[in-house]
Design an enzyme around this catalytic site. Structure first.
Site: not given
Length: 429
Positions: A65, A268-269, A338
């Site tokens: 965001e 990984p996030r 992206e």
């Protein structure tokens, strides 16, 4: 506007429970989820001076965001306005601080405690507040309303799950949404849901994430790593969650003989899960390297774990195939824009409810392909690794699809222009 009894009760309870909220904050800090040096910001204590003149407050909850708001922030600063950008996660703070334009500052958003919000607003005194997507914190919204500070929802969305939940509390959500001066939504469906829940002024402007610039990368580092992995088949799994990495590692094992020297990159996030992901690879008999430890992918590296912050622009540029995480498990799917802008073909699982419009557009254009499980993922990756023309065509289609959906930033700026004029004139609605 009189506060409903529910809100007055909520405000009182949160005030009474402030010591428990503070305890939670310190617990998060011990777990590494809060910045120890900036805990005061979460309590509304500023760590920067307020800029002179008019200040626009722009808030995004986490990395996605906040980064999507950068084009809006840049437009504001180009207009000579000072911009305060807030976010709620440690990762977003580290990344956004490096990409803010001159004239913008970052702070952590205070927790939704009346005293914290009061302290925050007393210092920053924003002339306008823009909140991204669906951040609805009652005390914050009420405090802005009481101070007559216009509040605008930007890039707003209302998922079906949230809509169903709010329908059970119609009085509460209506009273909150009535305090928004304007709601700018990603889609007509989002607009309809917000209007039905009580938002009085709703405009469809589109998804500003389509207008965000791709993440940067140092050309020297791109060249260095490109040289290290030259000649190897490469694919990347980005923003993965627990339960996805085991499937990705299984795919690597299934494809390793068919595609010699295969390199699987896993980001990984949550970077703190790097050791866990590397351990999973090790348990599967694979050689893993972790970026955070300064390792580079040599010929012996099977799985390269990106457990650092702010480097996705680098690895999107290195991999022609990207699996978006949060889609093989019911997280809802992370932003594929992206990698699409940086020339990657996209793979995703069935769980994309958090970004349906984006994934549908990519699927329609054949720039993305849905896989259902590790078996179909293995087949798709194998086919794309063995067919460079197919992968290039998918990547080109993905880039075109994202480009065609742009323009939301222009529409957003047009919609908030009256509030900017009011701020410059010092006259609040």
């Amino acid at each position: 506007m009189r506060l409903p009894l529910t809100f007055r009760t909520y405000r009182t309870l949160v005030s009474i429970l402030e010591p428990a909220v503070l305890g939670l904050l310190y617990w998060r800090q011990r777990k590494g989820r809060e910045d120890k040096t900036r805990l005061g910001e979460r309590q509304g204590h500023p760590s920067r001076q307020r800029p002179k003149g008019h200040v626009i407050w722009v808030h995004g909850a986490s990395i996605g965001e906040t980064l999507s708001l950068l084009p809006v922030v840049e437009r504001m600063t180009q207009r000579g306005l000072a911009v305060l950008v807030t976010s709620g996660t440690k990762t977003s703070a580290g990344l956004i601080a490096r990409r803010l334009p001159p004239g913008a500052v970052h702070q952590f958003v205070p927790l939704d405690v009346p005293r914290y919000i009061r302290r925050f607003l007393d210092h920053w005194q924003p002339d306008l507040a823009l909140i991204a997507e669906s951040e609805i914190w009652p005390n914050t919204i009420m405090a802005l309303s009481e101070r007559d500070i216009p509040l605008v929802m930007v890039n707003g969305r209302m998922s079906d799950r949230s809509y169903q939940r709010w329908q059970k509390m119609p009085g509460i959500i209506k009273s909150l949404l009535e305090r928004f001066a304007l709601c700018l939504t990603q889609s007509a469906e989002d607009a309809e849901r917000l209007a039905r829940l009580g938002a009085p002024r709703v405009v469809v402007t589109g998804n500003i994430k389509f207008d965000a610039a791709p993440p940067p990368a140092d050309p020297r580092v791109v060249a260095q790593l490109s040289g290290l992995i030259a000649g190897r088949p490469v694919w990347l799994a980005a923003s993965t969650h627990q339960g996805e990495e085991s499937a990705i590692i299984a795919v690597h094992r299934a494809l390793a003989k068919r595609h010699p020297h295969l390199l699987t990159i896993i980001a990984p996030r949550h970077p703190h899960r790097g050791p866990e992901v590397a351990a999973l690879a090790g348990q599967a008999g694979l050689q893993a390297g972790r970026r955070s430890q300064g390792m580079h992918p040599d010929r012996a590296t099977d799985v390269y774990v990106i457990d650092t912050i702010g480097e996705m622009g680098l690895f999107y540029r290195l991999s022609p195939i990207v699996l978006m995480g949060g889609t093989l498990v019911p997280v809802g799917g992370h932003n594929p824009i992206e990698p699409a802008k940086l020339g990657a073909a996209i793979l995703h699982g069935p769980h994309v409810h958090a970004a349906v419009e984006i994934y549908e557009a990519l699927d329609r254009s054949r720039g993305a392909l849905m896989v259902k499980d590790s078996n179909s993922l293995a087949r798709a990756v194998s086919e794309m690794l063995g067919n460079a023309a197919l992968t290039r065509d998918m990547a080109r289609a993905a880039g075109d699809a994202v480009q065609a959906l742009g323009g939301a930033v222009d529409r957003t700026m047009q919609s908030v222009e009256p509030f900017i004029v009011q701020a410059k004139l010092g006259a609040r609605r």
